[in-house]
Design a protein around this motif. Sequence first.
Motif, PDB file in Angstrom:
ATOM      1  N   LYS A  32       0.837  -1.193   0.000  1.00  0.00           N
ATOM      2  CA  LYS A  32       0.000   0.000   0.000  1.00  0.00           C
ATOM      3  C   LYS A  32       0.866   1.235   0.000  1.00  0.00           C
ATOM      4  O   LYS A  32       1.896   1.279   0.661  1.00  0.00           O
ATOM      5  CB  LYS A  32      -0.859   0.022   1.261  1.00  0.00           C
ATOM      6  CG  LYS A  32      -2.302   0.127   1.000  1.00  0.00           C
ATOM      7  CD  LYS A  32      -3.095   0.079   2.262  1.00  0.00           C
ATOM      8  CE  LYS A  32      -4.504  -0.123   1.795  1.00  0.00           C
ATOM      9  NZ  LYS A  32      -5.457  -0.055   2.797  1.00  0.00           N
ATOM     10  N   ALA A  33       0.429   2.250  -0.705  1.00  0.00           N
ATOM     11  CA  ALA A  33       1.136   3.534  -0.700  1.00  0.00           C
ATOM     12  C   ALA A  33       0.669   4.347   0.505  1.00  0.00           C
ATOM     13  O   ALA A  33      -0.462   4.185   0.966  1.00  0.00           O
ATOM     14  CB  ALA A  33       0.849   4.294  -1.987  1.00  0.00           C
ATOM     15  N   PRO A  34       1.523   5.228   1.006  1.00  0.00           N
ATOM     16  CA  PRO A  34       1.074   6.091   2.108  1.00  0.00           C
ATOM     17  C   PRO A  34       0.007   7.058   1.600  1.00  0.00           C
ATOM     18  O   PRO A  34      -0.005   7.432   0.429  1.00  0.00           O
ATOM     19  CB  PRO A  34       2.338   6.831   2.521  1.00  0.00           C
ATOM     20  CG  PRO A  34       3.275   6.719   1.383  1.00  0.00           C
ATOM     21  CD  PRO A  34       2.905   5.497   0.615  1.00  0.00           C
ATOM     22  N   VAL A  35      -0.885   7.438   2.496  1.00  0.00           N
ATOM     23  CA  VAL A  35      -1.916   8.414   2.137  1.00  0.00           C
ATOM     24  C   VAL A  35      -1.281   9.800   2.157  1.00  0.00           C
ATOM     25  O   VAL A  35      -0.279  10.030   2.826  1.00  0.00           O
ATOM     26  CB  VAL A  35      -3.129   8.365   3.108  1.00  0.00           C
ATOM     27  CG1 VAL A  35      -3.800   7.013   3.063  1.00  0.00           C
ATOM     28  CG2 VAL A  35      -2.724   8.701   4.529  1.00  0.00           C
ATOM     29  N   GLY A  36      -1.849  10.720   1.407  1.00  0.00           N
ATOM     30  CA  GLY A  36      -1.349  12.091   1.413  1.00  0.00           C
ATOM     31  C   GLY A  36      -1.578  12.727   2.770  1.00  0.00           C
ATOM     32  O   GLY A  36      -2.576  12.458   3.436  1.00  0.00           O
ATOM     33  N   THR A  37      -0.645  13.548   3.182  1.00  0.00           N
ATOM     34  CA  THR A  37      -0.799  14.221   4.473  1.00  0.00           C
ATOM     35  C   THR A  37      -1.576  15.521   4.327  1.00  0.00           C
ATOM     36  O   THR A  37      -1.926  16.142   5.322  1.00  0.00           O
ATOM     37  CB  THR A  37       0.575  14.502   5.112  1.00  0.00           C
ATOM     38  OG1 THR A  37       1.371  15.239   4.184  1.00  0.00           O
ATOM     39  CG2 THR A  37       1.275  13.209   5.482  1.00  0.00           C
ATOM     40  N   ALA A  82       5.023  10.031   6.581  1.00  0.00           N
ATOM     41  CA  ALA A  82       4.283   9.078   5.763  1.00  0.00           C
ATOM     42  C   ALA A  82       3.297   8.362   6.670  1.00  0.00           C
ATOM     43  O   ALA A  82       3.660   7.905   7.758  1.00  0.00           O
ATOM     44  CB  ALA A  82       5.224   8.076   5.107  1.00  0.00           C
ATOM     45  N   ILE A  83       2.054   8.281   6.224  1.00  0.00           N
ATOM     46  CA  ILE A  83       0.999   7.619   6.994  1.00  0.00           C
ATOM     47  C   ILE A  83       0.424   6.499   6.148  1.00  0.00           C
ATOM     48  O   ILE A  83      -0.007   6.721   5.019  1.00  0.00           O
ATOM     49  CB  ILE A  83      -0.116   8.619   7.381  1.00  0.00           C
ATOM     50  CG1 ILE A  83       0.459   9.770   8.197  1.00  0.00           C
ATOM     51  CG2 ILE A  83      -1.228   7.899   8.137  1.00  0.00           C
ATOM     52  CD1 ILE A  83      -0.512  10.916   8.422  1.00  0.00           C
ATOM     53  N   PHE A  84       0.431   5.299   6.707  1.00  0.00           N
ATOM     54  CA  PHE A  84      -0.154   4.136   6.050  1.00  0.00           C
ATOM     55  C   PHE A  84      -1.416   3.772   6.822  1.00  0.00           C
ATOM     56  O   PHE A  84      -1.346   3.497   8.022  1.00  0.00           O
ATOM     57  CB  PHE A  84       0.821   2.958   6.062  1.00  0.00           C
ATOM     58  CG  PHE A  84       2.056   3.185   5.242  1.00  0.00           C
ATOM     59  CD1 PHE A  84       2.123   2.745   3.935  1.00  0.00           C
ATOM     60  CD2 PHE A  84       3.140   3.855   5.778  1.00  0.00           C
ATOM     61  CE1 PHE A  84       3.259   2.964   3.180  1.00  0.00           C
ATOM     62  CE2 PHE A  84       4.281   4.077   5.032  1.00  0.00           C
ATOM     63  CZ  PHE A  84       4.345   3.628   3.728  1.00  0.00           C
ATOM     64  N   GLU A  85      -2.557   3.777   6.146  1.00  0.00           N
ATOM     65  CA  GLU A  85      -3.829   3.456   6.793  1.00  0.00           C
ATOM     66  C   GLU A  85      -4.369   2.134   6.285  1.00  0.00           C
ATOM     67  O   GLU A  85      -4.055   1.702   5.171  1.00  0.00           O
ATOM     68  CB  GLU A  85      -4.849   4.565   6.522  1.00  0.00           C
ATOM     69  CG  GLU A  85      -4.497   5.861   7.205  1.00  0.00           C
ATOM     70  CD  GLU A  85      -5.528   6.952   6.963  1.00  0.00           C
ATOM     71  OE1 GLU A  85      -6.264   6.882   5.954  1.00  0.00           O
ATOM     72  OE2 GLU A  85      -5.585   7.879   7.781  1.00  0.00           O
ATOM     73  N   GLU A  86      -5.197   1.513   7.121  1.00  0.00           N
ATOM     74  CA  GLU A  86      -5.860   0.254   6.794  1.00  0.00           C
ATOM     75  C   GLU A  86      -4.844  -0.813   6.388  1.00  0.00           C
ATOM     76  O   GLU A  86      -4.954  -1.433   5.334  1.00  0.00           O
ATOM     77  CB  GLU A  86      -6.910   0.465   5.702  1.00  0.00           C
ATOM     78  CG  GLU A  86      -8.000   1.411   6.145  1.00  0.00           C
ATOM     79  CD  GLU A  86      -9.012   1.708   5.040  1.00  0.00           C
ATOM     80  OE1 GLU A  86      -9.069   0.955   4.034  1.00  0.00           O
ATOM     81  OE2 GLU A  86      -9.734   2.693   5.187  1.00  0.00           O
ATOM     82  N   VAL A  87      -3.828  -0.991   7.229  1.00  0.00           N
ATOM     83  CA  VAL A  87      -2.812  -2.012   7.009  1.00  0.00           C
ATOM     84  C   VAL A  87      -2.880  -3.027   8.146  1.00  0.00           C
ATOM     85  O   VAL A  87      -3.397  -2.740   9.228  1.00  0.00           O
ATOM     86  CB  VAL A  87      -1.397  -1.409   6.903  1.00  0.00           C
ATOM     87  CG1 VAL A  87      -1.277  -0.535   5.674  1.00  0.00           C
ATOM     88  CG2 VAL A  87      -1.031  -0.630   8.141  1.00  0.00           C
TER      89      VAL A  87
END
Length: 154
Positions: free
Chosen positions: A37-42, A63-68
């Motif tokens: 997964k790519a990180p979500v935009g901040t 960098a924020i990774f969500e739903e992992v």
Amino acid sequence: MRARSLLLSALLVGCPLRAGDKVFDHLVNHLQSRYQKAPVGTGFMGFMARCFSPKGVSGLRMAIFEEVDTRQPQGEDFEAVVRSTIGTEVTPLLRSLSRTGERCSIYLWEREKRTELLIFSSEKGEVVLLKMRLDPDRLREWLNDPEGMARKKG
């Protein structure tokens, strides 16, 4: 007009407008590969953090990774990647693992007369990676008198 639109778009999505940070980029690529997964935009938060950082802080990257899937054990694996990326000069300042599986690691190292700080945090489905450069004199001041530095303005 088009150039102005592109600049505004870059600011709003929080894209850094400076040269990359090889350490940060390598660690983000590792996490991207691990979680597929790519990180979500901040977004605006990233822009504000870069523009209004406290004195002595620069080069803020996030960098924020969500739903992992954060249930997989990853502490030693990530630490090995940090050590192989940065080198032996990296010092783990803090390693924390809660009963609920939340994990936080903070690393510090010096390179070319700068102090660098890396924070890795993992909790229920979210991973955050934060890296910044710190002014060594301001850091030393804070470590010697954290309460006094908190009271100072700027």
